[in-house]
Design an enzyme around this catalytic site. Structure first.
Site, PDB file in Angstrom:
ATOM      1  N   LYS A  13     -20.637 -17.655  42.711  1.00 54.29           N
ATOM      2  CA  LYS A  13     -19.383 -17.984  42.833  1.00 54.29           C
ATOM      3  C   LYS A  13     -17.360 -17.791  43.028  1.00 54.29           C
ATOM      4  CE  LYS A  13     -19.356 -19.486  38.461  1.00 54.29           C
ATOM      5  NZ  LYS A  13     -20.367 -19.303  37.962  1.00 54.29           N
ATOM      6  N   ARG A  88     -17.051 -27.252  33.061  1.00 50.92           N
ATOM      7  CA  ARG A  88     -18.482 -26.117  31.865  1.00 50.92           C
ATOM      8  C   ARG A  88     -19.116 -27.097  31.712  1.00 50.92           C
ATOM      9  NH1 ARG A  88     -17.086 -21.034  34.100  1.00 50.92           N
ATOM     10  NH2 ARG A  88     -18.095 -18.978  32.829  1.00 50.92           N
ATOM     11  N   ARG A 127     -22.450  -5.331  37.609  1.00 46.80           N
ATOM     12  CA  ARG A 127     -21.051  -6.196  38.322  1.00 46.80           C
ATOM     13  C   ARG A 127     -19.782  -5.271  37.172  1.00 46.80           C
ATOM     14  NH1 ARG A 127     -19.092 -11.867  37.330  1.00 46.80           N
ATOM     15  NH2 ARG A 127     -19.842 -11.815  35.202  1.00 46.80           N
ATOM     16  N   ARG A 160     -16.626  -5.424  32.072  1.00 49.44           N
ATOM     17  CA  ARG A 160     -16.678  -6.784  31.377  1.00 49.44           C
ATOM     18  C   ARG A 160     -17.059  -6.405  30.306  1.00 49.44           C
ATOM     19  NH1 ARG A 160     -15.979 -12.300  34.121  1.00 49.44           N
ATOM     20  NH2 ARG A 160     -17.267 -12.484  32.603  1.00 49.44           N
ATOM     21  N   ARG A 171     -24.660 -16.134  27.004  1.00 48.90           N
ATOM     22  CA  ARG A 171     -24.035 -16.763  28.068  1.00 48.90           C
ATOM     23  C   ARG A 171     -25.175 -17.941  28.653  1.00 48.90           C
ATOM     24  NH1 ARG A 171     -20.716 -12.739  31.165  1.00 48.90           N
ATOM     25  NH2 ARG A 171     -20.402 -14.255  32.818  1.00 48.90           N
TER      26      ARG A 171
HETATM   27  P1  ADP Z   1     -19.921 -15.334  38.845  1.00 51.21           P
HETATM   28  O1  ADP Z   1     -18.321 -15.713  39.725  1.00 51.21           O
HETATM   29  O2  ADP Z   1     -20.642 -16.252  39.420  1.00 51.21           O
HETATM   30  O3  ADP Z   1     -20.176 -15.505  38.034  1.00 51.21           O
HETATM   31  P2  ADP Z   1     -19.688 -12.898  40.478  1.00 51.21           P
HETATM   32  O4  ADP Z   1     -19.003 -13.187  41.744  1.00 51.21           O
HETATM   33  O5  ADP Z   1     -18.892 -11.967  39.445  1.00 51.21           O
HETATM   34  O6  ADP Z   1     -20.732 -14.359  40.034  1.00 51.21           O
HETATM   35  O7  ADP Z   1     -20.621 -11.846  41.252  1.00 51.21           O
HETATM   36  C1  ADP Z   1     -21.461 -11.163  39.999  1.00 51.21           C
HETATM   37  C2  ADP Z   1     -22.071 -10.208  40.574  1.00 51.21           C
HETATM   38  O8  ADP Z   1     -22.908  -9.903  41.508  1.00 51.21           O
HETATM   39  C3  ADP Z   1     -20.711  -9.082  41.293  1.00 51.21           C
HETATM   40  O9  ADP Z   1     -21.255  -8.006  40.564  1.00 51.21           O
HETATM   41  C4  ADP Z   1     -21.030  -8.995  42.439  1.00 51.21           C
HETATM   42  O10 ADP Z   1     -20.457  -8.367  43.247  1.00 51.21           O
HETATM   43  C5  ADP Z   1     -22.750  -9.420  42.822  1.00 51.21           C
HETATM   44  N1  ADP Z   1     -22.816 -10.734  43.416  1.00 51.21           N
HETATM   45  C6  ADP Z   1     -22.438 -11.677  44.590  1.00 51.21           C
HETATM   46  N2  ADP Z   1     -22.798 -12.606  45.344  1.00 51.21           N
HETATM   47  C7  ADP Z   1     -24.463 -11.885  45.106  1.00 51.21           C
HETATM   48  C8  ADP Z   1     -25.392 -12.068  46.698  1.00 51.21           C
HETATM   49  N3  ADP Z   1     -25.277 -12.750  46.850  1.00 51.21           N
HETATM   50  N4  ADP Z   1     -26.331 -11.294  46.040  1.00 51.21           N
HETATM   51  C9  ADP Z   1     -26.261 -10.105  45.824  1.00 51.21           C
HETATM   52  N5  ADP Z   1     -25.127  -9.773  44.290  1.00 51.21           N
HETATM   53  C10 ADP Z   1     -24.059 -10.351  44.510  1.00 51.21           C
HETATM   54  P1  ADP Z   2     -19.117 -16.067  34.110  1.00 51.54           P
HETATM   55  O1  ADP Z   2     -18.969 -17.431  35.514  1.00 51.54           O
HETATM   56  O2  ADP Z   2     -19.804 -14.546  34.623  1.00 51.54           O
HETATM   57  O3  ADP Z   2     -19.588 -16.935  33.107  1.00 51.54           O
HETATM   58  P2  ADP Z   2     -15.987 -17.074  33.766  1.00 51.54           P
HETATM   59  O4  ADP Z   2     -15.053 -15.941  34.270  1.00 51.54           O
HETATM   60  O5  ADP Z   2     -16.208 -17.696  34.365  1.00 51.54           O
HETATM   61  O6  ADP Z   2     -17.701 -15.934  33.286  1.00 51.54           O
HETATM   62  O7  ADP Z   2     -15.978 -17.209  32.177  1.00 51.54           O
HETATM   63  C1  ADP Z   2     -15.913 -15.412  31.470  1.00 51.54           C
HETATM   64  C2  ADP Z   2     -15.731 -16.652  30.191  1.00 51.54           C
HETATM   65  O8  ADP Z   2     -14.496 -17.955  29.920  1.00 51.54           O
HETATM   66  C3  ADP Z   2     -17.145 -17.745  28.934  1.00 51.54           C
HETATM   67  O9  ADP Z   2     -17.896 -17.091  28.372  1.00 51.54           O
HETATM   68  C4  ADP Z   2     -16.097 -19.021  28.295  1.00 51.54           C
HETATM   69  O10 ADP Z   2     -16.453 -17.802  27.543  1.00 51.54           O
HETATM   70  C5  ADP Z   2     -14.347 -18.182  29.394  1.00 51.54           C
HETATM   71  N1  ADP Z   2     -14.735 -19.614  29.686  1.00 51.54           N
HETATM   72  C6  ADP Z   2     -15.044 -19.457  31.783  1.00 51.54           C
HETATM   73  N2  ADP Z   2     -14.185 -20.829  32.112  1.00 51.54           N
HETATM   74  C7  ADP Z   2     -14.085 -21.949  31.120  1.00 51.54           C
HETATM   75  C8  ADP Z   2     -14.450 -23.814  30.740  1.00 51.54           C
HETATM   76  N3  ADP Z   2     -14.542 -23.983  32.201  1.00 51.54           N
HETATM   77  N4  ADP Z   2     -14.897 -23.995  29.562  1.00 51.54           N
HETATM   78  C9  ADP Z   2     -15.701 -23.154  28.528  1.00 51.54           C
HETATM   79  N5  ADP Z   2     -15.266 -22.207  28.823  1.00 51.54           N
HETATM   80  C10 ADP Z   2     -14.416 -21.117  29.346  1.00 51.54           C
END
Ligand code: ADP
Ligand code: ADP
Ligand code: ZN
Length: 211
Positions: A13, A88, A127, A160, A171
């Site tokens: 995302k 979420r 990541r 992270r 998660r």
């Molecule tokens: P989210 O915001 O949904 O948690 P991220 O955009 O941070 O996801 O992506 C999670 C990890 O996977 C990052 O290290 C990113 O560089 C990698 N990533 C994102 N999209 C892809 C893809 N299509 N194929 C492989 N790795 C990806």
């Molecule tokens: P990822 O896409 O890798 O799960 P995020 O950066 O979106 O990571 O979220 C990291 C953490 O922040 C989540 O595990 C949660 O604890 C908190 N968080 C983020 N967005 C929300 C939300 N909309 N509601 C509740 N908790 C959230």
């Protein structure tokens, strides 16, 4: 244009949001980024949220909804926005509906990026994030030009705290229980994208939907 990006943690995302927001000149609203910024600055929200984030649980809805209300009132949201990581929970989606109604606006696209659990664990455990500018890299799929250094701002990259394997598993469980029901909630409005493809291919599929 107003967009919601849905999908499990690590589906891409944030990566796609950066590209889309640049393309359409809309703000990228990531509740995760806002929360991490609050933790870094030691605000009251940050201190209330930290323990939930560290364990991979969700931060209470009331904190998140308050944050979104504040963010929507900023000027840059007037011409649209992209929501990443919000809503979420069903309660957050209902609060969002109410807020949109009050503002007399609607969401144009809800995109769900689908990726199986095995890929997610592989992606998140590799990541790398920049705590200065928020850029995201991957040891395997999106390497920085210089090892452990952010391409954009030159800061040192880090893993992270919640990207360790035991927290990732929690998660994913939290996602299944509390967030996946949103797919039913939004039902026919959702456009699915295959997130197992390369970053470029996923972008192409999303841009096809948005055009
Ligand atoms: P989210 O915001 O949904 O948690 P991220 O955009 O941070 O996801 O992506 C999670 C990890 O996977 C990052 O290290 C990113 O560089 C990698 N990533 C994102 N999209 C892809 C893809 N299509 N194929 C492989 N790795 C990806
Ligand atoms: P990822 O896409 O890798 O799960 P995020 O950066 O979106 O990571 O979220 C990291 C953490 O922040 C989540 O595990 C949660 O604890 C908190 N968080 C983020 N967005 C929300 C939300 N909309 N509601 C509740 N908790 C959230
Ligand atoms: Zn950076």
């Amino acid at each position: 244009m107003r967009v919601i990006l849905l999908g499990p943690p690590g589906c891409g995302k944030g990566t796609q949001a950066e590209i889309i927001c640049k393309n359409f000149e809309i703000p990228h609203i990531s509740t995760g980024d806002i929360l991490r910024d609050n933790v870094k600055r030691g605000t009251e929200i940050g201190s209330r949220a930290k323990s939930f984030m560290d364990s991979g649980s969700l931060v209470p809805d009331e904190i998140i909804i308050g944050m979104i209300k504040d963010r929507f009132s900023e000027d840059d949201c007037k011409n649209g926005f992209l929501l990443d990581g919000f809503p979420r929970t069903i309660a957050q989606a209902e609060a969002l509906d109410k807020l949109l109604k009050k503002m007399k606006i609607h969401i144009d696209y809800i995109i769900n990026i689908d990726v199986p659990d095995e890929n997610i664990i592989n992606r998140i455990s590799k990541r790398l994030s920049c705590s200065n500018c928020g850029d995201v890299y991957n040891l395997m799929f999106k390497k920085p030009k210089k090892e452990m250094v952010c391409d954009s701002c030159g800061f040192k990259l880090h893993q992270r705290d919640d990207d360790k394997e035991e927290v990732i598993r929690n998660r994913l469980e939290v996602y299944r229980k509390q967030t996946a029901p949103l797919i039913q909630y939004y039902n026919k409005k959702i456009m699915n994208v295959d997130g197992q493809q390369s970053i470029n291919e996923v972008t192409k599929d999303i841009l096809k939907i948005l055009k």
